[in-house]
Scaffold this motif. Structure first.
Motif, PDB file in Angstrom:
ATOM      1  N   PHE A 185       2.001  -5.393  -1.936  1.00  9.76           N
ATOM      2  CA  PHE A 185       3.432  -4.997  -2.536  1.00  9.76           C
ATOM      3  C   PHE A 185       4.341  -6.173  -2.521  1.00  9.76           C
ATOM      4  O   PHE A 185       4.309  -6.956  -1.855  1.00  9.76           O
ATOM      5  CB  PHE A 185       3.952  -4.110  -1.467  1.00  9.76           C
ATOM      6  CG  PHE A 185       3.212  -2.611  -1.310  1.00  9.76           C
ATOM      7  CD1 PHE A 185       3.124  -1.672  -2.179  1.00  9.76           C
ATOM      8  CD2 PHE A 185       2.238  -2.539  -0.211  1.00  9.76           C
ATOM      9  CE1 PHE A 185       2.317  -0.472  -2.116  1.00  9.76           C
ATOM     10  CE2 PHE A 185       1.392  -1.409  -0.076  1.00  9.76           C
ATOM     11  CZ  PHE A 185       1.400  -0.363  -1.134  1.00  9.76           C
ATOM     12  N   GLU A 189       9.352  -3.411  -3.425  1.00  4.18           N
ATOM     13  CA  GLU A 189       8.471  -2.270  -2.801  1.00  4.18           C
ATOM     14  C   GLU A 189       8.277  -2.024  -1.290  1.00  4.18           C
ATOM     15  O   GLU A 189       8.300  -1.029  -0.959  1.00  4.18           O
ATOM     16  CB  GLU A 189       6.888  -2.362  -3.598  1.00  4.18           C
ATOM     17  CG  GLU A 189       7.041  -2.274  -5.034  1.00  4.18           C
ATOM     18  CD  GLU A 189       5.632  -2.641  -5.756  1.00  4.18           C
ATOM     19  OE1 GLU A 189       5.227  -2.088  -6.755  1.00  4.18           O
ATOM     20  OE2 GLU A 189       4.881  -3.561  -5.197  1.00  4.18           O
ATOM     21  N   GLN A 312       3.239   6.153  -2.562  1.00  2.00           N
ATOM     22  CA  GLN A 312       3.209   5.159  -3.720  1.00  2.00           C
ATOM     23  C   GLN A 312       3.713   6.104  -4.951  1.00  2.00           C
ATOM     24  O   GLN A 312       4.371   5.770  -5.808  1.00  2.00           O
ATOM     25  CB  GLN A 312       1.988   4.187  -4.003  1.00  2.00           C
ATOM     26  CG  GLN A 312       1.775   3.234  -2.750  1.00  2.00           C
ATOM     27  CD  GLN A 312       0.410   2.767  -3.073  1.00  2.00           C
ATOM     28  OE1 GLN A 312       0.315   1.694  -3.916  1.00  2.00           O
ATOM     29  NE2 GLN A 312      -0.449   3.185  -2.335  1.00  2.00           N
ATOM     30  N   ASN A 318       4.200   3.178 -10.709  1.00  2.00           N
ATOM     31  CA  ASN A 318       2.869   2.370 -11.055  1.00  2.00           C
ATOM     32  C   ASN A 318       1.584   3.205 -11.445  1.00  2.00           C
ATOM     33  O   ASN A 318       1.715   4.479 -11.341  1.00  2.00           O
ATOM     34  CB  ASN A 318       2.347   1.905  -9.858  1.00  2.00           C
ATOM     35  CG  ASN A 318       3.192   0.559  -9.193  1.00  2.00           C
ATOM     36  OD1 ASN A 318       4.162   0.195  -9.949  1.00  2.00           O
ATOM     37  ND2 ASN A 318       3.174   0.181  -7.698  1.00  2.00           N
ATOM     38  N   CYS A 323      -2.231   2.683  -7.762  1.00  2.00           N
ATOM     39  CA  CYS A 323      -1.867   3.040  -6.646  1.00  2.00           C
ATOM     40  C   CYS A 323      -2.806   3.559  -5.412  1.00  2.00           C
ATOM     41  O   CYS A 323      -2.773   3.601  -4.606  1.00  2.00           O
ATOM     42  CB  CYS A 323      -0.893   4.438  -6.785  1.00  2.00           C
ATOM     43  SG  CYS A 323       0.769   3.909  -7.733  1.00  2.00           S
ATOM     44  N   ARG A 326      -4.564   0.858  -3.783  1.00  2.00           N
ATOM     45  CA  ARG A 326      -3.748   0.071  -2.678  1.00  2.00           C
ATOM     46  C   ARG A 326      -4.007   0.813  -1.240  1.00  2.00           C
ATOM     47  O   ARG A 326      -3.875   1.838  -0.989  1.00  2.00           O
ATOM     48  CB  ARG A 326      -2.196   0.214  -2.953  1.00  2.00           C
ATOM     49  CG  ARG A 326      -2.040  -0.907  -3.863  1.00  2.00           C
ATOM     50  CD  ARG A 326      -0.503  -0.938  -4.137  1.00  2.00           C
ATOM     51  NE  ARG A 326      -0.036  -2.275  -4.848  1.00  2.00           N
ATOM     52  CZ  ARG A 326       1.266  -2.138  -5.615  1.00  2.00           C
ATOM     53  NH1 ARG A 326       2.021  -1.293  -5.687  1.00  2.00           N
ATOM     54  NH2 ARG A 326       1.458  -3.281  -6.051  1.00  2.00           N
TER      55      ARG A 326
END
Length: 384
Positions: A185, A189, A312, A318, A323, A326
């Protein structure tokens, strides 16, 4: 140098030194017999140094004898802790796909043997799900060998070579943009996620905020107890971790050493909020991070990853697929990157993360600076 002396010297150099501790008036010698998989270290001790040395030699001598077992014998031993139904399913997979390598000794197993069986699966038109199941049987063998220090070729590396095949069914391999596992991030973020945790203070949200502000490994975070936290001195004592699959608490970190992680004001603020939540919880547990929805009432990795993906999608615009890639571990990369961005020395970041060498730390530092921020920072460095 005798064979015994050589074994002991190699163990002390490559695995763990021989140390002493006092139990009352009695002094003990101890060491750890640490397999390749560092989550499963085994501690042995004795009042007598010669007895301890004999135990070390016996351990490695037994390992050498096990190198003469066959692929199937290793596979069969790897199923000892599985339930009867699971063991039966794995044996059916082995019989279907790996009968040709059944009687090969582990010491004689070569890369071409594994490639041949995998290539045959692809040639026969195996589907993605079936391929994953078949590979899990191979992983059983490889993990068993790693755990007991039995020599075996790197099966997982060979399997990775077959990622180029497009199998039918659901996608079986990692998406292209996640190949290097380098997601992190950016600072904006990270701030958004932490503020979301403060606005919605439950264990899972605050655990994610803790990862971003401390750089802990997820297992280390999930193993935290009250005694490990000293808010007055703003530090954490990290000396254990939680196994991601068995949920067992291992009394050692990844590098088998105890380390101190210092908290900056961000980390202290997160822990103060966490303690407010924890102290109002009537649940009796030494652990800090709880989850009333889990069977043992404790927070575990899957809940962390699931919540992070939801956060997220709520907070960012995004791409949905990115997403979903992550994970909680990317918070650790985020911590390293942001600390470096703010001028923290690389050696200090290494000590915080618990890396054995500085190159590991450099690999964690990602480009989390947008173009405007980068331009402003460069402008501040002008000397004319």
């Amino acid at each position: 140098m005798t064979k015994k002396e050589k074994i002991i010297k190699t163990h002390i150099k490559n695995v763990y030194p021989i140390k002493t501790y006092m139990d009352g008036d009695t002094m003990y010698y101890y060491t750890k017999l640490n397999p390749c998989n560092s989550n499963h270290s085994k501690k042995i001790s004795s009042k007598n140094i010669d007895v301890l040395n004999d135990k070390i030699v016996s351990y490695y001598s037994d390992i050498k004898l096990q190198n003469d077992i066959t692929v199937y014998e290793a596979f069969d031993l790897s199923l000892q802790k599985e339930t009867a139904s699971t063991a039966l399913r794995y044996r059916q997979l082995f019989k279907k796909h790996y009968i040709s390598i059944k009687n090969i000794k582990l010491s004689k197993l070569r890369e071409e043997h594994i490639r041949n069986v995998l290539q045959k699966m692809i040639h026969d038109g195996i589907k993605a799900k079936a391929f994953n199941n078949a590979v899990s049987a191979l992983n059983k063998i490889y993990n068993y060998c790693r755990y007991y220090h039995i020599y075996c070729i790197n099966i997982q590396q060979i399997v990775s070579e077959f990622r180029k095949y497009n199998l039918s069914g659901k996608k079986v391999f990692i998406r292209d943009y996640k190949k290097d596992g380098d997601l992190a991030f950016n600072e904006k973020e990270a701030i958004t996620i932490i503020n979301y945790a403060f606005a919605n203070p439950d264990y899972i949200n605050l655990a994610i905020a803790t990862l971003i502000t401390t750089g802990l490994r997820t297992g280390e975070l999930l193993a935290l107890k009250y005694d490990d936290i000293d808010l007055k001195s703003q530090k954490l004592i990290i000396d254990k971790t939680e196994h991601s699959k068995s949920f067992e608490i291992i009394d050692s970190c990844k590098d088998n050493s105890e380390r101190t992680v210092f908290l900056n004001s961000d980390g202290s603020k997160v822990f103060n909020t966490l303690f407010s939540v924890r102290n109002n919880d009537p649940a009796e547990s030494d652990f800090i991070f709880l989850n009333p929805n889990s069977k043992d009432g404790k927070l575990h990795l899957r809940a962390l990853d699931n919540r992070l993906r939801k956060i997220q999608h709520i907070l960012f615009d995004n791409d949905v697929a990115i997403c979903s890639e992550r994970s909680a571990h990317d918070c650790r990369r985020t911590y390293a990157s942001i600390q470096y961005l703010h001028g923290v020395n690389i050696k200090i970041i290494q000590a915080q993360l618990g890396h054995s060498n500085v190159q590991q730390t450099w690999n964690y530092i990602k480009n989390v600076v947008d173009e405007n921020t980068r331009r402003d920072i460069l402008e501040q460095s002008c000397i004319l």
